[in-house]
Design a protein around this motif. Structure first.
Motif, PDB file in Angstrom:
ATOM      1  N   UNK A 104       0.844  -1.189   0.000  1.00  0.00           N
ATOM      2  CA  UNK A 104       0.000   0.000   0.000  1.00  0.00           C
ATOM      3  C   UNK A 104       0.883   1.244   0.000  1.00  0.00           C
ATOM      4  N   UNK A 105       0.349   2.307  -0.572  1.00  0.00           N
ATOM      5  CA  UNK A 105       1.088   3.578  -0.628  1.00  0.00           C
ATOM      6  C   UNK A 105       0.314   4.666   0.103  1.00  0.00           C
ATOM      7  N   UNK A 106       1.015   5.392   0.945  1.00  0.00           N
ATOM      8  CA  UNK A 106       0.487   6.624   1.516  1.00  0.00           C
ATOM      9  C   UNK A 106       0.951   7.771   0.629  1.00  0.00           C
ATOM     10  N   UNK A 107       0.018   8.492   0.010  1.00  0.00           N
ATOM     11  CA  UNK A 107       0.374   9.560  -0.918  1.00  0.00           C
ATOM     12  C   UNK A 107       0.321  10.908  -0.208  1.00  0.00           C
ATOM     13  N   UNK A 108       1.405  11.659  -0.339  1.00  0.00           N
ATOM     14  CA  UNK A 108       1.487  12.991   0.242  1.00  0.00           C
ATOM     15  C   UNK A 108       1.632  14.007  -0.891  1.00  0.00           C
ATOM     16  N   UNK A 109       0.709  14.968  -0.938  1.00  0.00           N
ATOM     17  CA  UNK A 109       0.671  15.914  -2.041  1.00  0.00           C
ATOM     18  C   UNK A 109       1.510  17.139  -1.744  1.00  0.00           C
ATOM     19  N   UNK A 110       1.513  18.088  -2.677  1.00  0.00           N
ATOM     20  CA  UNK A 110       2.444  19.214  -2.641  1.00  0.00           C
ATOM     21  C   UNK A 110       2.480  19.907  -1.288  1.00  0.00           C
ATOM     22  N   UNK A 111       3.702  20.073  -0.772  1.00  0.00           N
ATOM     23  CA  UNK A 111       3.902  20.834   0.450  1.00  0.00           C
ATOM     24  C   UNK A 111       3.624  20.093   1.737  1.00  0.00           C
ATOM     25  N   UNK A 112       3.019  18.919   1.679  1.00  0.00           N
ATOM     26  CA  UNK A 112       2.643  18.221   2.903  1.00  0.00           C
ATOM     27  C   UNK A 112       3.855  17.681   3.661  1.00  0.00           C
ATOM     28  N   UNK A 113       4.939  17.413   2.963  1.00  0.00           N
ATOM     29  CA  UNK A 113       6.135  16.880   3.625  1.00  0.00           C
ATOM     30  C   UNK A 113       7.333  17.819   3.498  1.00  0.00           C
ATOM     31  N   UNK A 114       7.095  19.067   3.043  1.00  0.00           N
ATOM     32  CA  UNK A 114       8.194  20.026   2.949  1.00  0.00           C
ATOM     33  C   UNK A 114       8.438  20.495   1.537  1.00  0.00           C
ATOM     34  N   UNK A 115       9.557  21.203   1.352  1.00  0.00           N
ATOM     35  CA  UNK A 115       9.928  21.733   0.055  1.00  0.00           C
ATOM     36  C   UNK A 115      10.638  20.707  -0.810  1.00  0.00           C
ATOM     37  N   UNK A 116      10.992  21.129  -2.039  1.00  0.00           N
ATOM     38  CA  UNK A 116      11.595  20.221  -3.002  1.00  0.00           C
ATOM     39  C   UNK A 116      12.888  19.591  -2.490  1.00  0.00           C
ATOM     40  N   UNK A 117      13.805  20.426  -2.017  1.00  0.00           N
ATOM     41  CA  UNK A 117      15.096  19.905  -1.568  1.00  0.00           C
ATOM     42  C   UNK A 117      14.942  19.019  -0.336  1.00  0.00           C
ATOM     43  N   UNK A 118      14.097  19.447   0.586  1.00  0.00           N
ATOM     44  CA  UNK A 118      13.893  18.683   1.814  1.00  0.00           C
ATOM     45  C   UNK A 118      13.342  17.296   1.523  1.00  0.00           C
ATOM     46  N   UNK A 119      12.371  17.218   0.620  1.00  0.00           N
ATOM     47  CA  UNK A 119      11.792  15.914   0.295  1.00  0.00           C
ATOM     48  C   UNK A 119      12.779  15.030  -0.461  1.00  0.00           C
ATOM     49  N   UNK A 120      13.556  15.628  -1.349  1.00  0.00           N
ATOM     50  CA  UNK A 120      14.550  14.839  -2.068  1.00  0.00           C
ATOM     51  C   UNK A 120      15.595  14.286  -1.097  1.00  0.00           C
ATOM     52  N   UNK A 121      15.968  15.089  -0.100  1.00  0.00           N
ATOM     53  CA  UNK A 121      16.873  14.614   0.945  1.00  0.00           C
ATOM     54  C   UNK A 121      16.298  13.376   1.635  1.00  0.00           C
ATOM     55  N   UNK A 122      15.014  13.449   1.960  1.00  0.00           N
ATOM     56  CA  UNK A 122      14.373  12.340   2.667  1.00  0.00           C
ATOM     57  C   UNK A 122      14.234  11.105   1.779  1.00  0.00           C
ATOM     58  N   UNK A 123      14.100  11.312   0.478  1.00  0.00           N
ATOM     59  CA  UNK A 123      14.061  10.183  -0.452  1.00  0.00           C
ATOM     60  C   UNK A 123      15.405   9.466  -0.471  1.00  0.00           C
ATOM     61  N   UNK A 124      16.482  10.225  -0.572  1.00  0.00           N
ATOM     62  CA  UNK A 124      17.823   9.634  -0.594  1.00  0.00           C
ATOM     63  C   UNK A 124      18.092   8.879   0.706  1.00  0.00           C
ATOM     64  N   UNK A 125      17.599   9.413   1.819  1.00  0.00           N
ATOM     65  CA  UNK A 125      17.813   8.775   3.119  1.00  0.00           C
ATOM     66  C   UNK A 125      16.893   7.591   3.356  1.00  0.00           C
ATOM     67  N   UNK A 126      15.807   7.505   2.594  1.00  0.00           N
ATOM     68  CA  UNK A 126      14.884   6.387   2.750  1.00  0.00           C
ATOM     69  C   UNK A 126      13.703   6.658   3.643  1.00  0.00           C
ATOM     70  N   UNK A 127      13.583   7.879   4.171  1.00  0.00           N
ATOM     71  CA  UNK A 127      12.422   8.218   4.998  1.00  0.00           C
ATOM     72  C   UNK A 127      11.179   8.392   4.130  1.00  0.00           C
ATOM     73  N   UNK A 128      11.349   8.900   2.928  1.00  0.00           N
ATOM     74  CA  UNK A 128      10.338   8.832   1.878  1.00  0.00           C
ATOM     75  C   UNK A 128      10.813   7.740   0.923  1.00  0.00           C
ATOM     76  N   UNK A 129       9.944   6.787   0.629  1.00  0.00           N
ATOM     77  CA  UNK A 129      10.393   5.650  -0.170  1.00  0.00           C
ATOM     78  C   UNK A 129      10.218   5.872  -1.677  1.00  0.00           C
ATOM     79  N   UNK A 130       9.221   6.665  -2.064  1.00  0.00           N
ATOM     80  CA  UNK A 130       8.931   6.860  -3.483  1.00  0.00           C
ATOM     81  C   UNK A 130       8.588   8.318  -3.725  1.00  0.00           C
ATOM     82  N   UNK A 131       8.896   8.798  -4.941  1.00  0.00           N
ATOM     83  CA  UNK A 131       8.676  10.214  -5.202  1.00  0.00           C
ATOM     84  C   UNK A 131       8.574  10.478  -6.696  1.00  0.00           C
ATOM     85  N   UNK A 132       7.758  11.475  -7.039  1.00  0.00           N
ATOM     86  CA  UNK A 132       7.763  12.037  -8.390  1.00  0.00           C
ATOM     87  C   UNK A 132       8.276  13.461  -8.239  1.00  0.00           C
TER      88      UNK A 132
END
Length: 343
Positions: A71-99
């Motif tokens: 199952x996927x929990x979808x978080x839309x624009x701004x819900x988890x932070x800005x562009x750089x912050x979310x990309x950081x979390x993707x690289x770290x694995x705290x966010x598992x998937x991203x567009x």
């Protein structure tokens, strides 16, 4: 005695093979019972946007084809932070998937995504970004080095310059017009080379920045975003087509590697369905929003062939050498060899 031993040995070997097969089948069964919940983030777009609906499709396909195990929990624009912050979390694995529009702060080779006037028409762009296209192939190894699984691009169309009160279709006319640029190399440098004053601003702050006069408009997005989110602030959209706007569907590499082969297949196949659908829909979708913006009163402007040629020549001359400094020679040579040739 020898025959008895040989018979015993053959029986033992058969039993060992059977046990091994049973263990393998049991392992597959256990693997297929694994349950996962992933966080999927969008840096821009709400649940009703084209991106939002596409990500819901990805989620639905994964859940359906895994019989509800994933199952996927979808978080839309701004819900988890800005562009750089979310990309950081993707690289770290705290966010598992991203567009996302990938951030070049981790690897400057990702600037390949944003090289201006790399492709000069829909046919060239779709060929370059297709499943086995030359550009997608180049990008896969870059993402892998960064620890990310790259499923492919999510194309939108060619970006432009959207402004209020005034507009420009030339380097000279753009002087003094301040436009927002995504803070990703070399997009600000591209806008500067076109003659505008580039102001790097995160997506979540664009509306307020236009409203308060920090900038006179937005740049490098397809018209959908400027019409849908800033239509009460913007008057003009110049289709400069200086960048082919395409997001990337990504997954954290460690998370991907932890999955068994069947679950990897389910996620990748679902991603391919989303990507292929967007390739089929992107051009018509862009044209639909061009028409909608015009009907709403936004003036849509296409530069003349002469104006476009002047921008292409100036921007390639100023920005491509900057990109070459960030890339190894072989990669830049491949880009030059495959880039669209001006007519």
């Amino acid at each position: 005695m020898t025959n008895v031993l040989n018979t015993t040995t053959r029986v033992a070997r058969k039993m060992a093979v059977c046990v091994s097969l049973a263990f393998a089948l049991t392992s597959v069964a256990l693997a297929s019972d694994d349950r996962h919940t992933f966080n999927l983030a969008l840096e821009s777009g709400d649940r009703d946007s084209v991106q939002g609906r596409s990500m819901q499709l990805w989620s639905d396909l994964i859940e359906e084809n895994s019989d509800g195990r994933m199952k996927l929990n979808i978080f839309y624009q701004g819900e988890l932070g800005g562009q750089q912050e979310m990309f950081d979390q993707l690289v770290r694995g705290n966010i598992q998937m991203m567009i996302t529009w990938p951030q070049t702060s981790y690897d400057e080779r990702l600037a390949v995504n944003y090289i201006p006037y790399l492709t000069l028409g829909w046919d060239d762009a779709l060929e370059a970004y297709a499943k086995d296209g030359w550009l997608k192939t180049l990008l896969e190894s870059v993402y892998a080095d960064l620890g990310l699984k790259y499923f492919g691009p999510y194309p939108e169309g060619f970006g432009g310059i959207a402004t209020k009160d005034k507009y420009a279709t030339s380097h000279q006319g753009a002087e003094g017009i301040k436009v927002r640029s995504a803070p990703v190399f070399p997009l600000p440098q591209t806008v500067q080379a076109m003659g505008f004053q580039a102001v790097p601003i995160d997506w979540n702050e664009v509306y307020t920045s236009i409203q308060t006069g920090v900038v006179d408009g937005d740049s490098s997005n397809v018209i959908y975003w400027d019409y849908e989110y800033f239509r009460d602030q913007l008057d003009y959209y110049v289709h400069s087509k200086h960048n082919f706007s395409g997001y990337a569907l990504l997954m954290n590499g460690d998370t991907w590697e932890e999955l068994d082969a069947e679950d990897q297949r389910i996620i990748a196949d679902a991603a391919q369905v989303v990507i292929e659908k967007q390739f089929n829909d992107a051009r018509a979708e862009d044209e639909k929003w061009i028409a909608a913006a015009q009907e709403a009163g936004m003036r849509y402007i296409e530069p003349s062939p002469e104006e476009m040629a002047a921008w292409v020549e100036r921007v390639r001359a100023e920005v491509w050498p900057l990109v070459a400094e960030k890339l190894d020679p072989d990669l830049m040579n491949a880009i030059r060899a495959n880039a669209s040739v001006p007519q």
